[in-house]
Write an enzyme that holds these catalytic residues in place. Structure first.
Site, PDB file in Angstrom:
ATOM      1  N   SER A 184       2.679  -1.823  -9.434  1.00 43.11           N
ATOM      2  CA  SER A 184       1.254  -2.108  -9.276  1.00 43.11           C
ATOM      3  C   SER A 184       0.748  -3.057 -10.367  1.00 43.11           C
ATOM      4  O   SER A 184       1.195  -4.200 -10.440  1.00 43.11           O
ATOM      5  CB  SER A 184       0.472  -0.785  -9.243  1.00 43.11           C
ATOM      6  OG  SER A 184      -0.854  -0.973  -8.859  1.00 43.11           O
ATOM      7  N   ASP A 353       0.393   0.553   2.364  1.00 39.75           N
ATOM      8  CA  ASP A 353      -0.215   0.294   1.059  1.00 39.75           C
ATOM      9  C   ASP A 353      -1.551  -0.413   1.234  1.00 39.75           C
ATOM     10  O   ASP A 353      -1.611  -1.527   1.751  1.00 39.75           O
ATOM     11  CB  ASP A 353       0.731  -0.559   0.216  1.00 39.75           C
ATOM     12  CG  ASP A 353       0.380  -0.551  -1.261  1.00 39.75           C
ATOM     13  OD1 ASP A 353      -0.809  -0.414  -1.595  1.00 39.75           O
ATOM     14  OD2 ASP A 353       1.302  -0.692  -2.083  1.00 39.75           O
ATOM     15  N   HIS A 382       1.151   3.197  -1.557  1.00 36.71           N
ATOM     16  CA  HIS A 382       1.196   2.629  -2.904  1.00 36.71           C
ATOM     17  C   HIS A 382       1.838   3.564  -3.926  1.00 36.71           C
ATOM     18  O   HIS A 382       2.575   3.120  -4.808  1.00 36.71           O
ATOM     19  CB  HIS A 382      -0.230   2.290  -3.352  1.00 36.71           C
ATOM     20  CG  HIS A 382      -0.297   1.355  -4.512  1.00 36.71           C
ATOM     21  ND1 HIS A 382      -0.003   0.007  -4.402  1.00 36.71           N
ATOM     22  CD2 HIS A 382      -0.617   1.558  -5.823  1.00 36.71           C
ATOM     23  CE1 HIS A 382      -0.149  -0.574  -5.582  1.00 36.71           C
ATOM     24  NE2 HIS A 382      -0.519   0.348  -6.463  1.00 36.71           N
TER      25      HIS A 382
END
Length: 413
Positions: A184, A353, A382
């Site tokens: 991320s 995601d 995610h």
């Protein structure tokens, strides 16, 4: 006249008044904030090694690195697994956490499910990064966490200062190029850092979980509501420079955003990240003992700028601020095509995601000069790439194959 990014200086007062009324409106506690109130944060005393790794029987040492702008960052080193021998350690692997997370995120599931433990048990020399502002990295050479200037940073600074300092330290200690693994925000930092010759020269390969450089297709309902409300601008105007969802004001903000009329936060994680197929919700109270970590409001604003503008660029200070800092009216973009074609890259991303949207990931891939190795999992969200109970087989087997291929290690998994 106020240029792009300069609206904060001209029009926040009404927004602030609206927001203050919003907070004072007596929003009902949501299940998410009930959990935050209920679960006590573990003390950071003793560091990550003492908290998580040493009790599990893993060797772990704490290291402190100072950035060029004075922040004191905590790194952990796991030279081998529970039953390994130090002399057999492989090439270094550096793990960089994401937003609202710290180095604990790599160890927050069981030994058999957490990437940090799995890498150590499979012969990798593991180093854990913790960026400024996290509970593990709250030091500075001159500033206190209570100072406004302590929180005057965004992910741009994390890429230009924190990544440089931490990788330089590992590179010096190991005398070896490093495999970078990020998740991320850790991928935003990595991709920006790889455009800098002084950083990319220390990298042998990069594995990016939920890679982000563009955010204009974000579909997470919580994030879109916060962007539409100009939450970032209001926080700055109110003098709130640290966004900490464990604080009273942080919990109030969550409760105010999570009202039944506009946003149902009964499943707060899904409203932020999208659906996750394989998240063990029974462990949520344990996760909340470590996370979420604090965030600077400036960092939140930089991310919201990316969502609003569809850009992968430096922080936008408005026209005059940009002229002073960059010599241009608009902030410079990070040029993904400047990442060397010779740098091997692996990417893992999911179809559910809501932050690292497939369309944005594909745009990132197209702008790279190299052709990354790709692992796409249609039903992964995610957080699945970090805490899925199936990630060991779904993701980490292929990730380790890639790392071994670049490091010349013999596969024993």
């Amino acid at each position: 006249m106020v240029g792009p990014g300069g609206a904060l200086a001209a029009a926040p007062r009404l927004l602030v008044l609206v927001f203050l009324c919003f907070l004072a409106g007596g929003a009902r506690p949501s299940p998410a904030t009930d959990a935050l109130r209920r679960v006590s944060l573990r003390a950071a005393a003793g560091g990550l090694c003492q908290q998580l790794l040493l009790p599990q029987g893993y060797p772990c040492t704490e290291h402190t690195v100072q950035t060029d702008d004075g922040f004191l960052l905590s790194l952990q080193h796991i030279p081998h697994g529970k039953n390994g021998i130090a002399d057999n350690a492989g090439s270094p692997v550096f793990l960089q956490h994401g937003l609202f997370q710290g180095g604990d995120t790599w160890f927050i599931n069981s030994n058999e499910q957490s990437l940090g433990y799995i890498l150590a048990d499979n012969g990798f020399d593991v180093w854990i990064g913790n960026v400024r502002g996290t509970r593990w990295s709250k030091g500075h050479s001159t500033l206190s966490v209570h100072d406004k200037l302590f929180w005057e940073w965004s992910w741009q600074d994390l890429a230009e200062y924190d990544v440089l300092a931490m990788l330089s330290y590992v590179y010096t200690i190991t005398q070896s190029k490093i495999s970078y693994v990020g998740h991320s925000q850790g991928t935003i930092m990595g991709l920006a850092a790889f455009t800098m010759p002084e950083i990319v020269k220390m990298i042998s390969s990069a594995a990016l979980l939920c890679p982000i450089s563009y955010l204009d297709h974000v579909s997470a309902s919580f994030v879109l509501r916060a962007v539409a409300m100009h939450l970032d601008q209001m926080l700055v105007a109110m003098g709130i420079h640290q966004l900490n969802f464990r604080s009273d004001i942080g919990v109030q903000i969550l409760d105010s955003l999570c009202d039944d009329e506009h946003l149902d936060c009964n499943d707060l994680l899904s409203s932020i990240t999208g659906q996750n197929c394989c998240f063990n919700s029974s462990r949520i109270d344990y996760y909340l003992e470590y996370e979420p970590h604090p965030l600077s409001t400036k960092n939140l604003r930089h991310l919201f700028q990316m969502i609003r503008k569809g850009s992968f660029a430096k922080y936008d200070y408005g026209w005059w601020g940009n002229l002073r800092r960059y010599g241009h009216l608009h902030p410079p973009s990070f040029d993904l095509s400047s990442i060397p074609e010779s740098l091997p890259i692996w990417m893992g991303y999911g179809g559910l995601d809501a932050l690292a949207d497939v369309t944005d990931v594909e745009r990132t891939i197209k702008e790279l000069r190299s052709t990354p190795e790709l692992l796409y999992i249609g039903d992964y969200g995610h957080i699945d790439f970090i805490v899925s109970v199936k990630a060991k087989d779904d993701v980490y087997v292929d990730l380790m194959r890639f790392l071994r291929a670049q490091q010349g290690m013999h596969s024993s998994y």
